[in-house]
Design an enzyme around this catalytic site. Structure first.
Site, PDB file in Angstrom:
ATOM      1  N   ASP A 127      39.771  46.617  35.516  1.00  0.00           N
ATOM      2  CA  ASP A 127      38.539  47.286  35.914  1.00  0.00           C
ATOM      3  C   ASP A 127      38.736  48.564  36.717  1.00  0.00           C
ATOM      4  O   ASP A 127      38.003  49.543  36.503  1.00  0.00           O
ATOM      5  CB  ASP A 127      37.659  46.322  36.709  1.00  0.00           C
ATOM      6  CG  ASP A 127      37.221  45.131  35.871  1.00  0.00           C
ATOM      7  OD1 ASP A 127      37.467  45.150  34.648  1.00  0.00           O
ATOM      8  OD2 ASP A 127      36.659  44.185  36.420  1.00  0.00           O
ATOM      9  N   HIS A 173      41.215  39.094  33.463  1.00  0.00           N
ATOM     10  CA  HIS A 173      40.576  40.213  32.765  1.00  0.00           C
ATOM     11  C   HIS A 173      40.103  41.300  33.722  1.00  0.00           C
ATOM     12  O   HIS A 173      39.970  42.462  33.332  1.00  0.00           O
ATOM     13  CB  HIS A 173      39.379  39.714  31.945  1.00  0.00           C
ATOM     14  CG  HIS A 173      38.642  40.813  31.261  1.00  0.00           C
ATOM     15  ND1 HIS A 173      39.213  41.580  30.276  1.00  0.00           N
ATOM     16  CD2 HIS A 173      37.395  41.309  31.456  1.00  0.00           C
ATOM     17  CE1 HIS A 173      38.329  42.491  29.874  1.00  0.00           C
ATOM     18  NE2 HIS A 173      37.231  42.338  30.579  1.00  0.00           N
ATOM     19  N   CYS A 174      39.855  40.981  34.986  1.00  0.00           N
ATOM     20  CA  CYS A 174      39.156  41.918  35.863  1.00  0.00           C
ATOM     21  C   CYS A 174      40.062  42.853  36.655  1.00  0.00           C
ATOM     22  O   CYS A 174      40.055  44.063  36.447  1.00  0.00           O
ATOM     23  CB  CYS A 174      38.252  41.140  36.817  1.00  0.00           C
ATOM     24  SG  CYS A 174      36.854  40.341  35.991  1.00  0.00           S
ATOM     25  N   ILE A 175      40.825  42.303  37.595  1.00  0.00           N
ATOM     26  CA  ILE A 175      41.484  43.146  38.584  1.00  0.00           C
ATOM     27  C   ILE A 175      42.553  44.071  37.987  1.00  0.00           C
ATOM     28  O   ILE A 175      42.671  45.217  38.414  1.00  0.00           O
ATOM     29  CB  ILE A 175      42.086  42.285  39.721  1.00  0.00           C
ATOM     30  CG1 ILE A 175      40.976  41.420  40.323  1.00  0.00           C
ATOM     31  CG2 ILE A 175      42.657  43.169  40.806  1.00  0.00           C
ATOM     32  CD1 ILE A 175      41.424  40.522  41.422  1.00  0.00           C
TER      33      ILE A 175
END
Length: 440
Positions: free
Chosen positions: A275, A270-272
């Site tokens: 974001d 979900h992050c890299i």
């Protein structure tokens, strides 16, 4: 306010955790283990029912832990948002994906805020943990929570503390990872620190909501940029006949000034992959162009296509056949090893590109028996993992290792396959090197 602080210190408070996914559930369990009463909220009735029955739906959280917390009364789950009134603190752990135009999608934050706003009462602490751009807590969340007459900093207290979960990482559980905290004023900051001081190893207060929101983006952009660098180095060194994995192993022996990052088939989780685009989008409001961040995004986004090109090239050179009509086995569709999380996994893009080139694609993943529904690749939902046996593997023209789960028989895979494309260097790490094992 002092009475709430005292309840936090005495672990007599009730904490609501909204969103019981890969961030919310570990946090809820951690808080409950500290002796707090935790009420988990989720719109997914299946999750709610499983938790209340004492069962886990995340592989690295044991059902026995859920059962024990249910038995002691420390943890309960519900989809009834009117019960928000029961909580002293409300922590929001909802998804923040991107739109198809790669712009922030705050739908989950907005809908959650609208759902809880009628039930927020005087004295409550509200904390957002979802990763987002600086200004979200103040400009998006706060106005919704204030629609019913309460004011932040006076009637309720608003804070932001970025999640730092790393699913499947046994070394760093929620309780031992420091929590960065920013508040809407000193009272909100004091309350948020008072809560998290009792839950995690220590808190790191910053001066504002916006600073706390920027911390999470900085952490993930740092990783994105460095992964893009080694992905580009892999391409350059490969053209020179140099093994980038050997170079990284040697470089990391330097005890200062270097931190190893590793190439791969693309970014997942979900992050890299997501974001950095939150910051590039927000930066445009200030007339700032984030060239470095966007270049890293372009490099990482291009990696699945590179894997496909390398696979097609290897099919031609090693197997003497074209991609059209080829049967290809994908090894691992989770975004990282030893977890069942498939969010933003580059394996799906690789599957899509291979099928567009006429190949027939199947997958094996010991952690993912069936592909879950997703917005990005609905065409794969319901597809099931094949078995990893000699007879099954022998029926494929190539196997592409996308995720290097530990419980995969790589020696058998190499022995049974006519072509293995390894994007994780796992075969070389295990000493399973053959002429038909190609690095990509």
């Amino acid at each position: 306010m002092s009475s709430i602080v005292e309840r936090f210190k005495a672990h007599r408070a009730t904490v609501a955790v909204v969103g019981l996914g890969y961030v919310g559930l570990p946090l809820a369990c951690t808080i409950a283990r500290k002796g707090f009463s935790v009420l988990g909220f989720d719109i997914d009735e299946i999750k709610v029912d499983k938790l209340n029955a004492g069962n886990s739906y995340i592989s690295h959280i044991d059902s026995r832990e859920i059962s024990d917390l249910r038995h002691t009364g420390q943890l309960a789950a519900t989809s009834d948002f009117s019960r928000i009134r029961e909580a002293d603190a409300i922590i929001l752990c909802v998804p923040t994906p991107l739109t198809r135009q790669r712009e922030p999608d705050l739908t989950f934050i907005v809908h959650t805020a609208e759902a809880i706003a009628p039930f927020v009462r005087h004295g409550q602490l509200v904390v957002l943990e979802s990763t987002t751009y600086p200004g979200t807590s103040r400009d998006v969340l706060q106005p919704i929570l204030e629609r019913h007459g309460l004011r932040s900093g006076h009637d309720f207290f608003l804070a932001y503390s970025p999640e730092r979960e790393d699913p499947g990482n046994a070394q760093f559980s929620t309780a031992v990872i420091p929590k960065v905290v920013g508040g809407d004023g000193p009272d909100a900051l004091r309350l948020a620190c008072a809560l998290y001081d009792e839950v995690v190893t220590h808190t790191v207060p910053v001066t504002s909501l916006e600073a706390a929101e920027a911390v999470k983006l900085t952490e993930n952009i740092f990783r994105s940029v460095n992964i893009a660098l080694v992905n580009e180095l892999k391409t350059v060194f490969e053209a020179m006949g140099i093994d980038v994995w050997e170079v990284i192993e040697a470089a990391k022996t330097k005890p200062f000034g270097y931190m190893p990052f590793y190439p791969g088939p693309g970014l997942g989780g979900h992050c890299i992959p997501i974001d950095p685009f939150y910051l590039t989008w927000k930066a445009r409001e200030y007339g700032v162009v984030t060239r470095f961040i966007e270049l890293a995004g372009e490099i990482n986004t291009a990696m699945p296509q590179r894997v496909v090109d390398r696979t097609i090239e290897a099919l031609n050179q090693v197997a003497g056949r074209a991609s059209k009509g080829a049967r290809i086995l994908i090894l691992g569709i989770a975004y990282k090893k030893n977890v069942e999380d498939t969010r933003e996994s580059p394996a799906f893009k690789i599957m899509e590109l291979l099928e567009k080139r006429g190949a027939t694609v199947s997958y094996y993943d010991p952690m993912v028996a069936e592909v879950p529904k997703s917005r990005e690749h609905p065409e794969f939902a319901g597809r099931r993992s094949v078995a990893l046996t000699e007879s099954v593997v022998a029926g494929f023209d190539a196997a592409v290792i996308c995720t290097d789960h530990d419980e995969v028989d790589y020696r058998g895979l190499v022995e049974w396959s006519s072509l293995v494309v390894d994007t994780r260097n796992v075969c070389a790490r295990l000493g399973v090197t053959r002429k038909h094992v190609i690095k990509a």
